[in-house]
Write a protein that holds these residues in place. Structure first.
Motif, PDB file in Angstrom:
ATOM      1  N   SER A  42      46.352  41.740  34.801  1.00 46.98           N
ATOM      2  CA  SER A  42      45.471  41.149  35.800  1.00 46.98           C
ATOM      3  C   SER A  42      44.237  42.005  36.033  1.00 46.98           C
ATOM      4  CB  SER A  42      46.233  40.959  37.117  1.00 46.98           C
ATOM      5  OG  SER A  42      45.402  40.399  38.115  1.00 46.98           O
ATOM      6  N   ALA A  43      44.398  43.319  35.952  1.00 44.22           N
ATOM      7  CA  ALA A  43      43.260  44.231  36.140  1.00 44.22           C
ATOM      8  C   ALA A  43      42.220  44.078  35.040  1.00 44.22           C
ATOM      9  CB  ALA A  43      43.757  45.675  36.198  1.00 44.22           C
ATOM     10  N   ARG A  44      42.647  43.486  33.902  1.00 39.41           N
ATOM     11  CA  ARG A  44      41.727  43.266  32.788  1.00 39.41           C
ATOM     12  C   ARG A  44      41.234  41.824  32.719  1.00 39.41           C
ATOM     13  NH1 ARG A  44      45.927  46.241  30.367  1.00 39.41           N
ATOM     14  NH2 ARG A  44      46.664  44.412  29.217  1.00 39.41           N
TER      15      ARG A  44
ATOM     16  N   PRO B 185      34.204  43.436  23.241  1.00 38.99           N
ATOM     17  CA  PRO B 185      35.571  42.987  22.979  1.00 38.99           C
ATOM     18  C   PRO B 185      35.873  41.644  23.660  1.00 38.99           C
ATOM     19  CG  PRO B 185      35.549  45.307  23.573  1.00 38.99           C
ATOM     20  CD  PRO B 185      34.162  44.798  23.813  1.00 38.99           C
ATOM     21  N   THR B 186      36.701  40.852  23.014  1.00 38.91           N
ATOM     22  CA  THR B 186      37.066  39.540  23.535  1.00 38.91           C
ATOM     23  C   THR B 186      37.775  39.672  24.886  1.00 38.91           C
ATOM     24  OG1 THR B 186      37.322  38.680  21.297  1.00 38.91           O
ATOM     25  CG2 THR B 186      38.388  37.440  23.060  1.00 38.91           C
ATOM     26  N   LEU B 187      37.423  38.801  25.818  1.00 39.47           N
ATOM     27  CA  LEU B 187      38.078  38.781  27.123  1.00 39.47           C
ATOM     28  C   LEU B 187      39.243  37.797  27.097  1.00 39.47           C
ATOM     29  CD1 LEU B 187      34.968  38.697  29.494  1.00 39.47           C
ATOM     30  CD2 LEU B 187      36.484  40.641  29.068  1.00 39.47           C
ATOM     31  N   VAL B 188      40.386  38.256  27.593  1.00 43.18           N
ATOM     32  CA  VAL B 188      41.581  37.408  27.647  1.00 43.18           C
ATOM     33  C   VAL B 188      42.112  37.427  29.077  1.00 43.18           C
ATOM     34  CG1 VAL B 188      43.920  37.027  26.798  1.00 43.18           C
ATOM     35  CG2 VAL B 188      42.159  37.894  25.241  1.00 43.18           C
TER      36      VAL B 188
ATOM     37  N   MET C 273      38.548  33.817  26.435  1.00 40.30           N
ATOM     38  CA  MET C 273      37.283  33.373  27.003  1.00 40.30           C
ATOM     39  C   MET C 273      36.182  33.368  25.953  1.00 40.30           C
ATOM     40  SD  MET C 273      38.670  32.977  29.893  1.00 40.30           S
ATOM     41  CE  MET C 273      37.299  32.456  30.913  1.00 40.30           C
ATOM     42  N   PRO C 274      35.261  32.408  26.046  1.00 40.92           N
ATOM     43  CA  PRO C 274      34.188  32.330  25.049  1.00 40.92           C
ATOM     44  C   PRO C 274      33.130  33.400  25.256  1.00 40.92           C
ATOM     45  CG  PRO C 274      33.843  30.687  26.759  1.00 40.92           C
ATOM     46  CD  PRO C 274      35.165  31.342  27.067  1.00 40.92           C
ATOM     47  N   ALA C 275      32.589  33.889  24.152  1.00 36.90           N
ATOM     48  CA  ALA C 275      31.495  34.866  24.215  1.00 36.90           C
ATOM     49  C   ALA C 275      30.176  34.104  24.205  1.00 36.90           C
ATOM     50  CB  ALA C 275      31.588  35.827  23.045  1.00 36.90           C
ATOM     51  N   GLU C 276      29.874  33.490  25.329  1.00 35.30           N
ATOM     52  CA  GLU C 276      28.681  32.650  25.450  1.00 35.30           C
ATOM     53  C   GLU C 276      28.462  32.334  26.925  1.00 35.30           C
ATOM     54  OE1 GLU C 276      29.310  28.658  23.872  1.00 35.30           O
ATOM     55  OE2 GLU C 276      31.480  28.972  23.949  1.00 35.30           O
ATOM     56  N   ASP C 277      27.500  31.475  27.188  1.00 35.29           N
ATOM     57  CA  ASP C 277      27.271  30.979  28.544  1.00 35.29           C
ATOM     58  C   ASP C 277      28.437  30.059  28.912  1.00 35.29           C
ATOM     59  OD1 ASP C 277      26.166  30.334  30.957  1.00 35.29           O
ATOM     60  OD2 ASP C 277      24.399  29.323  30.153  1.00 35.29           O
ATOM     61  N   TYR C 278      29.171  30.419  29.970  1.00 34.30           N
ATOM     62  CA  TYR C 278      30.411  29.708  30.307  1.00 34.30           C
ATOM     63  C   TYR C 278      30.403  29.321  31.778  1.00 34.30           C
ATOM     64  CZ  TYR C 278      35.418  29.074  31.272  1.00 34.30           C
ATOM     65  OH  TYR C 278      36.625  28.585  31.681  1.00 34.30           O
TER      66      TYR C 278
ATOM     67  N   VAL D 121      27.911  34.968  31.499  1.00 33.88           N
ATOM     68  CA  VAL D 121      27.357  35.025  30.145  1.00 33.88           C
ATOM     69  C   VAL D 121      27.854  36.321  29.535  1.00 33.88           C
ATOM     70  CG1 VAL D 121      25.286  35.049  28.714  1.00 33.88           C
ATOM     71  CG2 VAL D 121      25.298  33.749  30.859  1.00 33.88           C
ATOM     72  N   TYR D 122      28.563  36.230  28.409  1.00 28.10           N
ATOM     73  CA  TYR D 122      29.218  37.420  27.851  1.00 28.10           C
ATOM     74  C   TYR D 122      28.673  37.734  26.466  1.00 28.10           C
ATOM     75  CZ  TYR D 122      32.962  40.751  26.910  1.00 28.10           C
ATOM     76  OH  TYR D 122      33.676  41.890  26.629  1.00 28.10           O
ATOM     77  N   ASP D 123      28.446  38.989  26.232  1.00 26.34           N
ATOM     78  CA  ASP D 123      27.902  39.480  24.972  1.00 26.34           C
ATOM     79  C   ASP D 123      28.965  39.369  23.876  1.00 26.34           C
ATOM     80  OD1 ASP D 123      26.804  40.838  22.857  1.00 26.34           O
ATOM     81  OD2 ASP D 123      26.260  42.633  24.007  1.00 26.34           O
ATOM     82  N   PRO D 124      28.708  38.588  22.810  1.00 26.86           N
ATOM     83  CA  PRO D 124      29.707  38.442  21.741  1.00 26.86           C
ATOM     84  C   PRO D 124      29.979  39.737  20.992  1.00 26.86           C
ATOM     85  CG  PRO D 124      27.624  37.406  21.117  1.00 26.86           C
ATOM     86  CD  PRO D 124      27.512  37.770  22.564  1.00 26.86           C
ATOM     87  N   ALA D 125      29.118  40.740  21.146  1.00 23.97           N
ATOM     88  CA  ALA D 125      29.350  42.023  20.470  1.00 23.97           C
ATOM     89  C   ALA D 125      30.419  42.854  21.171  1.00 23.97           C
ATOM     90  CB  ALA D 125      28.044  42.818  20.404  1.00 23.97           C
TER      91      ALA D 125
END
Length: 275
Positions: free
Chosen positions: A264-266, A31-34, A83-88, A25-29
């Motif tokens: 990959s580290a990110r 930065p976007t995860l790629v 990746m989505p900023a939500e429950d995934y 579960v990622y906080d939409p506030a």
């Protein structure tokens, strides 16, 4: 966060190599995860009961949402997953070499470098599986739901493992520079027969499959052994020299070896484990 590789039950081990379960579960506030996703020597099914990734092909510029249930073939080009900023939640079913062809009886060339809506390929059963997955929070139950579905499908499969599948397993285990003639001899087939059957069942030819498998193994080994220099990695995995290894990284990942290490580290599974 959950990022776990799970072995299949014995009744499925002839087809399924493993499951990859990912949940966060990622906080939409934030930065976007790629996730940088260069080719892996694998194919199978994916279920996304919660959340959907967006795929971005840096070579073609194509951007699209992943289907809720997907059949994925052999990847040959790099993809970035936003990746989505939500429950995934994602469950990836990774088959042994030739396993997906045995299940579907469709040439794997139809899926090379693609993710195709599984409902269009199989039937609407997969939607029901995904609905059941979305309605549980128990990870063991999730795997049990997927395995119940797979057992029902595999019981109707009559085809046996082909010699080309065994060559795929050889290349996965030890992807060195085997000649096509040697591989064909191991399969008791002519080189032309092996090439044709391998492409049908894996989606690409044995030479390219072996290169992808070697690239993937070399990168994983370097990640696990950061003190090793790239020349040592090249020698260990049968590249003629560093430039040979560099060429494969540029072709499959689109970047230099060190840049891919940084990307990959990110990766989401690494970033979230550190938070």
């Amino acid at each position: 966060m959950i990022y776990q590789r799970i072995p299949p039950q014995p009744a499925l081990q002839a087809f399924v190599k493993e499951y990859l379960l990912l949940h966060f579960v990622y906080d939409p506030a934030k930065p976007t995860l790629v996730k940088a996703f260069p080719p892996l020597p694998e194919h199978g099914l994916e279920f996304f009961p919660k959340g959907l990734v967006t795929s971005d092909n840096p070579l073609t510029g194509e951007v699209k949402k992943a289907p809720r249930n997907a059949v994925f073939g052999q990847q040959v080009s790099r993809i970035n997953f936003v990746m989505p900023a939500e429950d995934y939640v994602m469950i990836r079913v990774i088959f042994h070499a030739g396993g997906l062809f045995r299940l579907l009886r469709i040439p794997l060339t139809e899926f090379t470098d693609k993710k195709i809506d599984a409902e269009a390929v199989i039937n609407q059963e997969v939607r029901q599986v995904n609905d059941r997955l979305a309605n549980t929070i128990n990870y063991r139950e999730m795997i049990a739901i997927v395995e119940h579905y797979l057992l029902g499908k595999i019981r109707r499969v009559k085809s046996d493992i082909h010699a080309a599948d065994k060559i795929g397993a050889i290349l996965l285990h030890n992807p060195t520079r085997f000649s096509l003639d040697w591989l064909a001899d191991q399969a008791c087939l002519s080189p032309r027969q092996l090439e044709r059957k391998f492409v049908e069942r894996m989606g690409i030819g044995p030479k390219l499959f072996g290169r992808i498998a070697r690239f993937h193994k070399a990168f994983l080994w370097k990640e696990a052994n950061p003190e090793a220099d790239w020349l040592s990695v090249a020698v260990k995995f049968g590249y003629t020299d560093f430039h040979h290894l560099f060429k494969d990284f540029k072709e499959f990942a689109g970047v230099t070896p060190n840049t891919l290490l940084s990307e990959s580290a990110r990766s989401p599974e690494k970033v979230l484990r550190l938070t």
